[in-house]
Design a protein around this motif. Structure first.
Motif, PDB file in Angstrom:
ATOM      1  N   ALA A   1       0.847  -1.204   0.000  1.00  0.00           N
ATOM      2  CA  ALA A   1       0.000   0.000   0.000  1.00  0.00           C
ATOM      3  C   ALA A   1       0.877   1.247   0.000  1.00  0.00           C
ATOM      4  O   ALA A   1       0.597   2.213  -0.720  1.00  0.00           O
ATOM      5  N   ALA A   2       1.970   1.219   0.772  1.00  0.00           N
ATOM      6  CA  ALA A   2       2.882   2.372   0.819  1.00  0.00           C
ATOM      7  C   ALA A   2       3.552   2.574  -0.544  1.00  0.00           C
ATOM      8  O   ALA A   2       3.684   3.709  -1.026  1.00  0.00           O
ATOM      9  N   ARG A   3       3.959   1.484  -1.177  1.00  0.00           N
ATOM     10  CA  ARG A   3       4.593   1.592  -2.513  1.00  0.00           C
ATOM     11  C   ARG A   3       3.607   2.124  -3.546  1.00  0.00           C
ATOM     12  O   ARG A   3       3.961   2.932  -4.398  1.00  0.00           O
ATOM     13  N   LEU A   4       2.366   1.641  -3.450  1.00  0.00           N
ATOM     14  CA  LEU A   4       1.354   2.076  -4.423  1.00  0.00           C
ATOM     15  C   LEU A   4       1.021   3.555  -4.225  1.00  0.00           C
ATOM     16  O   LEU A   4       0.862   4.304  -5.195  1.00  0.00           O
ATOM     17  N   LEU A   5       0.946   3.976  -2.965  1.00  0.00           N
ATOM     18  CA  LEU A   5       0.686   5.384  -2.668  1.00  0.00           C
ATOM     19  C   LEU A   5       1.739   6.264  -3.344  1.00  0.00           C
ATOM     20  O   LEU A   5       1.421   7.243  -4.028  1.00  0.00           O
ATOM     21  N   GLU A   6       3.006   5.872  -3.167  1.00  0.00           N
ATOM     22  CA  GLU A   6       4.104   6.658  -3.735  1.00  0.00           C
ATOM     23  C   GLU A   6       4.002   6.704  -5.270  1.00  0.00           C
ATOM     24  O   GLU A   6       4.163   7.757  -5.883  1.00  0.00           O
ATOM     25  N   ARG A   7       3.695   5.556  -5.832  1.00  0.00           N
ATOM     26  CA  ARG A   7       3.630   5.484  -7.300  1.00  0.00           C
ATOM     27  C   ARG A   7       2.468   6.302  -7.842  1.00  0.00           C
ATOM     28  O   ARG A   7       2.580   6.980  -8.867  1.00  0.00           O
ATOM     29  N   LEU A   8       1.341   6.250  -7.146  1.00  0.00           N
ATOM     30  CA  LEU A   8       0.176   7.033  -7.586  1.00  0.00           C
ATOM     31  C   LEU A   8       0.482   8.526  -7.481  1.00  0.00           C
ATOM     32  O   LEU A   8       0.109   9.318  -8.347  1.00  0.00           O
ATOM     33  N   GLN A   9       1.182   8.895  -6.411  1.00  0.00           N
ATOM     34  CA  GLN A   9       1.525  10.316  -6.254  1.00  0.00           C
ATOM     35  C   GLN A   9       2.473  10.754  -7.362  1.00  0.00           C
ATOM     36  O   GLN A   9       2.354  11.854  -7.891  1.00  0.00           O
TER      37      GLN A   9
END
Ligand code: Z5A
Ligand code: MG
Length: 224
Positions: free
Chosen positions: A25-33
């Motif tokens: 979830a943390a990796r996806l958050l960063e990628r989406l940002q």
């Protein structure tokens, strides 16, 4: 977010303990940002609310509660945030959620409560556009530093929880997608598998937010 009537996508991560939900979830958050998406990350249980503090104490075995009472508190903890999830989606934000109603059913049904009873309090919550189930065997999950000290962090319990998750996945409608990702693979490969599922949703989703396990109605829980 592109023009039109699109709203944000609602993406849920589910899986056993140590399957890598929070990491991914943390990796996806960063990628989406990085992709310039407006995104909101939530986690259930949300241990910061009044109800969440009671749940936290129960999970740490600092207090005891009837199985049904704690189940309803987990659900109430989601309902506390239901309107704000819907508002964020309508405002065009992607909402990313670490555990949701499916964990509620899986853990309580694994304890022996009836499946249908467990599902009932979560009926009509905002439904995810996709649920990514990070699948791992309890044996492999245990190798990741072993389970912690909290209630439920035992191999036998995790085995039963996995079976209920598999039932939920098999009963999920086509519209409310349930996608299984092999969480036992290398961490970067899991990240790439997840991105392939999420990337098409970054530009938004057409249509209203649907409701969990509701038939024939898409009535909003908040006024338009
Ligand atoms: N619960 C409930 O009963 N009813 C409900 O309605 C809800 C929840 C919502 C607390 O959940 C408990 O509440 C939970 C279900 C119940 N009980 N259990 N079990 P929580 O979400 O607060 O905590 P958690 O999910 O149990 O545990 P976790 O440790 O946070 O799991 P995770 O987020 O899936 O894993 P992680 O922290 O991302 O990764 C764990 C470790 O593995 C870490 O060292 C990583 O670096 C490593 N890792 C991650 N991926 C890999 C790969 N691919 N390879 C190798 N190592 C990896
Ligand atoms: Mg976690």
């Amino acid at each position: 977010m592109s023009a039109g009537n699109k709203r944000g996508a609602f993406i849920v991560m589910e899986g056993l303990d140590r399957s890598g939900k929070s990491t991914q979830a943390a990796r996806l958050l960063e990628r989406l940002q990085r992709a310039d998406a407006r995104v909101k990350l939530l986690k259930f249980p949300d241990r910061t609310t009044g109800i969440g503090i009671t749940i936290d104490s129960y999970l740490r075995s600092e207090s005891e509660l009837d199985d049904r009472a704690i189940h309803l508190l987990f659900s109430a903890n989601r309902w506390e945030l239901a309107s704000s999830i819907e508002e964020s989606l309508r405002a065009g934000s992607t909402v990313l959620c670490d555990r949701y109603a499916f964990s509620g059913i899986a853990f309580s049904a694994a304890k022996g409560l009836p499946y249908e009873w467990c599902r009932a309090p979560d009926i009509s919550l905002p439904a995810p556009d996709v649920t990514i189930f990070l699948d791992i065997t309890p044996e492999k999950a245990k190798q990741r530093g072993g389970y912690g000290e909290e209630r439920y962090e035992k191999e036998e319990m995790q085995r039963m929880v996995r079976e209920v998750f598999q039932r939920i996945g098999s009963e999920t409608s086509r519209e409310q997608r349930w996608v299984v990702v092999d969480a036992g693979q290398d961490i970067d490969l899991v990240t790439e598998d997840i991105w392939r599922i999420v990337e098409p949703l970054v530009s938004g989703v057409l249509g209203p937010v649907t409701r969990l396990w509701e038939t024939g109605s898409n009535t909003s829980i908040i006024p338009s």
